[in-house]
Design a protein around this motif. Structure first.
Motif, PDB file in Angstrom:
ATOM      1  N   LYS A 169     -44.488 -29.170 -15.238  1.00 34.42           N
ATOM      2  CA  LYS A 169     -43.903 -30.077 -16.208  1.00 34.42           C
ATOM      3  C   LYS A 169     -44.441 -31.466 -15.923  1.00 34.42           C
ATOM      4  CE  LYS A 169     -39.539 -31.728 -18.059  1.00 34.42           C
ATOM      5  NZ  LYS A 169     -38.076 -31.585 -18.019  1.00 34.42           N
ATOM      6  N   ASN A 178     -38.753 -21.192 -14.787  1.00 32.29           N
ATOM      7  CA  ASN A 178     -38.589 -22.574 -15.238  1.00 32.29           C
ATOM      8  C   ASN A 178     -37.811 -23.429 -14.240  1.00 32.29           C
ATOM      9  OD1 ASN A 178     -39.512 -24.313 -17.184  1.00 32.29           O
ATOM     10  ND2 ASN A 178     -37.695 -24.159 -18.453  1.00 32.29           N
ATOM     11  N   ALA A 207     -51.406 -33.794 -23.398  1.00 30.12           N
ATOM     12  CA  ALA A 207     -50.013 -33.576 -23.003  1.00 30.12           C
ATOM     13  C   ALA A 207     -49.312 -34.912 -22.782  1.00 30.12           C
ATOM     14  CB  ALA A 207     -49.958 -32.743 -21.723  1.00 30.12           C
ATOM     15  N   ASP A 244     -43.652 -32.509 -21.313  1.00 30.62           N
ATOM     16  CA  ASP A 244     -44.280 -31.262 -21.767  1.00 30.62           C
ATOM     17  C   ASP A 244     -44.406 -30.271 -20.620  1.00 30.62           C
ATOM     18  OD1 ASP A 244     -44.648 -32.070 -24.381  1.00 30.62           O
ATOM     19  OD2 ASP A 244     -46.732 -32.697 -24.085  1.00 30.62           O
ATOM     20  N   GLN A 245     -44.178 -28.995 -20.926  1.00 29.22           N
ATOM     21  CA  GLN A 245     -44.471 -27.936 -19.976  1.00 29.22           C
ATOM     22  C   GLN A 245     -45.923 -27.556 -20.197  1.00 29.22           C
ATOM     23  OE1 GLN A 245     -41.985 -24.457 -20.217  1.00 29.22           O
ATOM     24  NE2 GLN A 245     -42.503 -23.829 -18.151  1.00 29.22           N
ATOM     25  N   ILE A 285     -50.654 -26.665 -23.400  1.00 32.70           N
ATOM     26  CA  ILE A 285     -49.262 -27.083 -23.546  1.00 32.70           C
ATOM     27  C   ILE A 285     -48.473 -25.829 -23.911  1.00 32.70           C
ATOM     28  CG2 ILE A 285     -47.628 -28.512 -24.831  1.00 32.70           C
ATOM     29  CD1 ILE A 285     -49.950 -30.496 -25.297  1.00 32.70           C
ATOM     30  N   VAL A 286     -47.445 -25.529 -23.115  1.00 31.55           N
ATOM     31  CA  VAL A 286     -46.688 -24.279 -23.249  1.00 31.55           C
ATOM     32  C   VAL A 286     -45.580 -24.437 -24.289  1.00 31.55           C
ATOM     33  CG1 VAL A 286     -45.202 -22.646 -22.026  1.00 31.55           C
ATOM     34  CG2 VAL A 286     -47.178 -23.665 -20.869  1.00 31.55           C
ATOM     35  N   ASP A 287     -45.507 -23.493 -25.217  1.00 32.25           N
ATOM     36  CA  ASP A 287     -44.431 -23.472 -26.210  1.00 32.25           C
ATOM     37  C   ASP A 287     -43.206 -22.750 -25.665  1.00 32.25           C
ATOM     38  OD1 ASP A 287     -45.873 -24.854 -28.213  1.00 32.25           O
ATOM     39  OD2 ASP A 287     -46.921 -23.007 -28.711  1.00 32.25           O
ATOM     40  N   SER A 288     -43.409 -21.621 -24.997  1.00 27.76           N
ATOM     41  CA  SER A 288     -42.291 -20.888 -24.421  1.00 27.76           C
ATOM     42  C   SER A 288     -42.797 -19.965 -23.326  1.00 27.76           C
ATOM     43  CB  SER A 288     -41.547 -20.079 -25.483  1.00 27.76           C
ATOM     44  OG  SER A 288     -42.376 -19.051 -25.990  1.00 27.76           O
TER      45      SER A 288
END
Length: 91
Positions: A5, A34, A49, A53-54, A81-84
């Protein structure tokens, strides 16, 4: 690849010329569930990013390869960049 993160940025007025045009971000490494760890990494951002942002980061030769300038002196780069994140629990 590792999950992290973005928690801040690094400003360097003097740096290697191959790093010009790249943001340097402070990334807190995270596990697959997480949960934030205690390790911090400074990574060159090539995807835009921002704080909060993850992200996915790569390190070592993969990070140097990710930057457009050959031979860039980096050890970590933000490449996504991670959405989920979905993790199935196994017992």
């Amino acid at each position: 690849m590792e999950l992290g993160k973005v928690i801040g940025s690094v400003w360097a007025t003097k740096k290697n010329e191959k790093l010009n045009g790249n943001k340097l971000m402070v990334v807190q490494l995270m596990d697959a569930y997480n949960k934030a760890g205690s390790r911090l990494v400074v990574a060159a951002d090539i995807v835009g990013a921002g704080t909060g942002d993850q992200v996915l980061i790569v390190r070592g030769s993969s990070a140097r390869y990710a930057l457009s300038a050959a031979g860039s002196p980096v050890d970590a780069a933000i490449v996504g960049i991670v959405d989920s994140v979905v993790v199935e629990e196994h017992e």
